[in-house]
Scaffold this motif. Structure first.
Motif, PDB file in Angstrom:
ATOM      1  N   ASP A  30     -16.625 -63.740 -19.666  1.00  0.00           N
ATOM      2  CA  ASP A  30     -15.093 -63.725 -19.421  1.00  0.00           C
ATOM      3  C   ASP A  30     -14.225 -64.011 -20.772  1.00  0.00           C
ATOM      4  OD1 ASP A  30     -14.930 -66.444 -20.266  1.00  0.00           O
ATOM      5  OD2 ASP A  30     -14.947 -67.068 -18.034  1.00  0.00           O
ATOM      6  N   ASN A  31     -13.089 -63.895 -20.638  1.00  0.00           N
ATOM      7  CA  ASN A  31     -12.317 -63.776 -21.874  1.00  0.00           C
ATOM      8  C   ASN A  31     -12.163 -65.111 -22.656  1.00  0.00           C
ATOM      9  OD1 ASN A  31     -11.699 -61.094 -21.471  1.00  0.00           O
ATOM     10  ND2 ASN A  31      -9.505 -61.614 -20.971  1.00  0.00           N
ATOM     11  N   GLU A  32     -12.680 -66.147 -22.312  1.00  0.00           N
ATOM     12  CA  GLU A  32     -12.824 -67.482 -22.716  1.00  0.00           C
ATOM     13  C   GLU A  32     -14.148 -67.514 -23.394  1.00  0.00           C
ATOM     14  OE1 GLU A  32     -11.101 -70.713 -20.518  1.00  0.00           O
ATOM     15  OE2 GLU A  32      -9.384 -69.593 -20.019  1.00  0.00           O
ATOM     16  N   GLY A  33     -14.972 -66.954 -23.440  1.00  0.00           N
ATOM     17  CA  GLY A  33     -16.464 -66.780 -23.895  1.00  0.00           C
ATOM     18  C   GLY A  33     -17.334 -67.270 -22.951  1.00  0.00           C
ATOM     19  N   SER A  63     -14.537 -59.697 -29.829  1.00  0.00           N
ATOM     20  CA  SER A  63     -12.979 -60.163 -29.356  1.00  0.00           C
ATOM     21  C   SER A  63     -12.192 -59.519 -30.727  1.00  0.00           C
ATOM     22  CB  SER A  63     -12.658 -61.339 -29.254  1.00  0.00           C
ATOM     23  OG  SER A  63     -13.688 -62.437 -29.030  1.00  0.00           O
ATOM     24  N   LYS A  64     -12.718 -59.476 -31.742  1.00  0.00           N
ATOM     25  CA  LYS A  64     -11.730 -58.901 -33.082  1.00  0.00           C
ATOM     26  C   LYS A  64     -11.705 -57.555 -32.670  1.00  0.00           C
ATOM     27  CE  LYS A  64     -13.796 -62.776 -36.038  1.00  0.00           C
ATOM     28  NZ  LYS A  64     -14.540 -62.864 -36.887  1.00  0.00           N
ATOM     29  N   MET A  65     -12.339 -56.784 -32.181  1.00  0.00           N
ATOM     30  CA  MET A  65     -12.364 -55.244 -31.900  1.00  0.00           C
ATOM     31  C   MET A  65     -12.021 -54.894 -30.795  1.00  0.00           C
ATOM     32  SD  MET A  65     -16.185 -54.334 -32.671  1.00  0.00           S
ATOM     33  CE  MET A  65     -15.977 -52.568 -32.555  1.00  0.00           C
ATOM     34  N   ALA A  66     -12.334 -55.546 -29.643  1.00  0.00           N
ATOM     35  CA  ALA A  66     -12.049 -55.062 -28.246  1.00  0.00           C
ATOM     36  C   ALA A  66     -10.780 -54.530 -28.071  1.00  0.00           C
ATOM     37  CB  ALA A  66     -12.259 -55.978 -27.217  1.00  0.00           C
ATOM     38  N   SER A  67     -10.547 -53.261 -27.412  1.00  0.00           N
ATOM     39  CA  SER A  67      -9.335 -52.618 -27.215  1.00  0.00           C
ATOM     40  C   SER A  67      -8.807 -52.544 -25.869  1.00  0.00           C
ATOM     41  CB  SER A  67      -9.443 -51.254 -27.775  1.00  0.00           C
ATOM     42  OG  SER A  67     -10.522 -50.395 -26.994  1.00  0.00           O
ATOM     43  N   ARG A  68      -9.697 -52.730 -24.839  1.00  0.00           N
ATOM     44  CA  ARG A  68      -9.519 -52.629 -23.513  1.00  0.00           C
ATOM     45  C   ARG A  68      -8.957 -51.208 -22.978  1.00  0.00           C
ATOM     46  NH1 ARG A  68     -10.391 -57.237 -23.535  1.00  0.00           N
ATOM     47  NH2 ARG A  68      -9.594 -59.468 -23.052  1.00  0.00           N
ATOM     48  N   SER A  69      -9.804 -50.261 -23.833  1.00  0.00           N
ATOM     49  CA  SER A  69      -9.311 -49.007 -23.627  1.00  0.00           C
ATOM     50  C   SER A  69     -10.252 -48.520 -22.291  1.00  0.00           C
ATOM     51  CB  SER A  69      -9.943 -47.995 -24.761  1.00  0.00           C
ATOM     52  OG  SER A  69     -10.979 -48.020 -25.051  1.00  0.00           O
ATOM     53  N   SER A  70     -10.504 -47.251 -22.304  1.00  0.00           N
ATOM     54  CA  SER A  70     -10.945 -46.450 -20.983  1.00  0.00           C
ATOM     55  C   SER A  70     -12.398 -46.081 -21.603  1.00  0.00           C
ATOM     56  CB  SER A  70     -10.401 -45.298 -20.366  1.00  0.00           C
ATOM     57  OG  SER A  70     -10.122 -44.448 -21.252  1.00  0.00           O
ATOM     58  N   TYR A  80     -29.357 -56.069 -33.929  1.00  0.00           N
ATOM     59  CA  TYR A  80     -29.069 -55.532 -32.420  1.00  0.00           C
ATOM     60  C   TYR A  80     -27.997 -54.418 -32.540  1.00  0.00           C
ATOM     61  CZ  TYR A  80     -31.994 -59.280 -31.211  1.00  0.00           C
ATOM     62  OH  TYR A  80     -33.016 -60.242 -31.097  1.00  0.00           O
ATOM     63  N   ILE A  81     -27.775 -53.398 -31.856  1.00  0.00           N
ATOM     64  CA  ILE A  81     -26.880 -52.572 -31.496  1.00  0.00           C
ATOM     65  C   ILE A  81     -26.354 -53.134 -30.080  1.00  0.00           C
ATOM     66  CG2 ILE A  81     -28.113 -50.765 -30.590  1.00  0.00           C
ATOM     67  CD1 ILE A  81     -25.333 -49.912 -32.922  1.00  0.00           C
ATOM     68  N   VAL A  82     -24.855 -53.192 -29.989  1.00  0.00           N
ATOM     69  CA  VAL A  82     -24.353 -53.439 -28.742  1.00  0.00           C
ATOM     70  C   VAL A  82     -23.266 -52.643 -28.138  1.00  0.00           C
ATOM     71  CG1 VAL A  82     -23.058 -55.465 -27.479  1.00  0.00           C
ATOM     72  CG2 VAL A  82     -24.917 -55.958 -29.287  1.00  0.00           C
ATOM     73  N   VAL A  83     -23.137 -52.039 -27.094  1.00  0.00           N
ATOM     74  CA  VAL A  83     -22.366 -51.205 -26.514  1.00  0.00           C
ATOM     75  C   VAL A  83     -21.442 -52.113 -25.396  1.00  0.00           C
ATOM     76  CG1 VAL A  83     -21.742 -49.335 -25.010  1.00  0.00           C
ATOM     77  CG2 VAL A  83     -23.632 -49.049 -26.680  1.00  0.00           C
ATOM     78  N   PHE A  84     -20.183 -52.150 -25.702  1.00  0.00           N
ATOM     79  CA  PHE A  84     -19.556 -53.326 -24.667  1.00  0.00           C
ATOM     80  C   PHE A  84     -18.372 -52.323 -24.098  1.00  0.00           C
ATOM     81  CE2 PHE A  84     -17.978 -54.195 -28.796  1.00  0.00           C
ATOM     82  CZ  PHE A  84     -16.427 -54.574 -28.589  1.00  0.00           C
ATOM     83  N   ARG A  85     -17.939 -52.852 -23.045  1.00  0.00           N
ATOM     84  CA  ARG A  85     -16.595 -52.641 -22.346  1.00  0.00           C
ATOM     85  C   ARG A  85     -15.793 -53.690 -22.046  1.00  0.00           C
ATOM     86  NH1 ARG A  85     -15.792 -46.966 -19.227  1.00  0.00           N
ATOM     87  NH2 ARG A  85     -13.630 -47.025 -18.886  1.00  0.00           N
ATOM     88  N   SER A  86     -14.365 -53.715 -22.244  1.00  0.00           N
ATOM     89  CA  SER A  86     -13.667 -54.900 -21.995  1.00  0.00           C
ATOM     90  C   SER A  86     -12.627 -54.256 -20.798  1.00  0.00           C
ATOM     91  CB  SER A  86     -12.788 -55.202 -22.915  1.00  0.00           C
ATOM     92  OG  SER A  86     -13.570 -55.462 -24.276  1.00  0.00           O
ATOM     93  N   TYR A  87     -12.776 -55.159 -19.691  1.00  0.00           N
ATOM     94  CA  TYR A  87     -11.714 -55.052 -18.533  1.00  0.00           C
ATOM     95  C   TYR A  87     -10.535 -56.310 -18.602  1.00  0.00           C
ATOM     96  CZ  TYR A  87     -15.601 -52.041 -17.171  1.00  0.00           C
ATOM     97  OH  TYR A  87     -16.612 -50.928 -17.249  1.00  0.00           O
ATOM     98  N   LEU A  88      -9.940 -56.651 -17.333  1.00  0.00           N
ATOM     99  CA  LEU A  88      -8.750 -57.255 -17.266  1.00  0.00           C
ATOM    100  C   LEU A  88      -9.201 -58.677 -17.948  1.00  0.00           C
ATOM    101  CD1 LEU A  88      -5.946 -57.810 -16.358  1.00  0.00           C
ATOM    102  CD2 LEU A  88      -6.915 -58.561 -14.347  1.00  0.00           C
ATOM    103  N   ASP A  89     -10.303 -59.407 -17.523  1.00  0.00           N
ATOM    104  CA  ASP A  89     -10.708 -60.776 -17.898  1.00  0.00           C
ATOM    105  C   ASP A  89     -12.237 -61.168 -18.297  1.00  0.00           C
ATOM    106  OD1 ASP A  89     -11.384 -60.746 -15.295  1.00  0.00           O
ATOM    107  OD2 ASP A  89     -10.208 -62.536 -14.885  1.00  0.00           O
ATOM    108  N   ILE A  90     -12.969 -59.843 -18.317  1.00  0.00           N
ATOM    109  CA  ILE A  90     -14.233 -59.977 -18.515  1.00  0.00           C
ATOM    110  C   ILE A  90     -14.844 -58.801 -19.474  1.00  0.00           C
ATOM    111  CG2 ILE A  90     -15.201 -60.733 -16.413  1.00  0.00           C
ATOM    112  CD1 ILE A  90     -16.067 -58.144 -15.751  1.00  0.00           C
ATOM    113  N   THR A  91     -15.817 -59.039 -20.075  1.00  0.00           N
ATOM    114  CA  THR A  91     -16.587 -57.941 -21.037  1.00  0.00           C
ATOM    115  C   THR A  91     -17.917 -57.865 -20.545  1.00  0.00           C
ATOM    116  OG1 THR A  91     -14.996 -58.393 -22.897  1.00  0.00           O
ATOM    117  CG2 THR A  91     -16.959 -57.471 -23.550  1.00  0.00           C
ATOM    118  N   ILE A  92     -18.400 -56.621 -20.454  1.00  0.00           N
ATOM    119  CA  ILE A  92     -19.811 -56.397 -20.169  1.00  0.00           C
ATOM    120  C   ILE A  92     -20.313 -55.957 -21.490  1.00  0.00           C
ATOM    121  CG2 ILE A  92     -21.305 -55.080 -18.903  1.00  0.00           C
ATOM    122  CD1 ILE A  92     -19.179 -55.242 -16.684  1.00  0.00           C
TER     123      ILE A  92
END
Length: 197
Positions: A30-33, A63-70, A80-92
């Protein structure tokens, strides 16, 4: 990213330990880690403390680079390589080996995203994920089996989940329908009161 063009639509059929597209971990933070979900498949972390430390570093860097884009974002951390996607209050997060193809991981993330958008009509956010965690776990298990990406076809995933958990999906859709009915009733009431004033 067109996975069919790359010839990897059904990695499960061709999967071996040499195939790119293996997932070492899938994390929801979540957005609080705070960890909401952690599925570690083949990472060399020996304890829960090591997992939490990895997640903390990952969350800070993302968190330094998340854009909440689509779109998905990609970063590397440790080996490791990490693919992630940010949503309203969580990141996967989907974690792969640094030698894995990040495009395959991004396509797997997109498959998961399409499934989530279909099921969580009210929005992909913490409370909805927690409320329907069973469905969320089934989605992940249909896409990733023991760290190997099985399919990139979101319609196939949704069909399989519907077969395995029809009551959970019905709960998700009935919740959406009841909230829509409530909104319609409220707007009708407001319209009626305006007409009488």
């Amino acid at each position: 990213i067109n996975a069919e063009y790359m010839g990897i639509k059904y990695l499960g059929i061709m999967a071996s330990s040499d195939i790119v597209g293996n997932v070492l971990a899938l994390l929801v933070i979540d957005n609080e880690g705070t960890r909401l979900l952690a599925k570690y498949y083949h990472m060399d972390l020996k304890s829960v403390d090591e997992e939490l430390e990895f997640e903390r570093k990952l969350f800070q860097k993302a968190s330094k680079m998340a854009s909440r884009s689509s779109e998905c974002d990609i970063l590397s951390i440790d080996q490791y390589i990490v693919v992630f996607r940010s949503y309203l209050d969580i990141t996967i997060f989907m974690v792969g080996s640094i030698s894995d193809n990040e495009l395959v991981l991004a396509e797997a993330m997109e498959t998961l995203n399409k499934c989530l958008e279909t099921i969580y009509k009210e929005g992909i956010e913490r409370k909805n994920i927690i409320q329907l965690m069973t469905v969320f776990l089934l989605l992940i298990d249909e896409i990733i089996d023991n760290g190997i990406i099985q399919t990139l076809d979101y319609e196939e995933v949704l069909t399989e989940v519907e077969v395995k958990a029809p009551s959970a999906l019905n709960q998700a859709f009935s919740s959406v329908v009841s909230k829509l009915k409530s909104q319609i009733a409220k707007s009708s009431y407001i319209q009626l009161t305006r007409n009488f004033i």
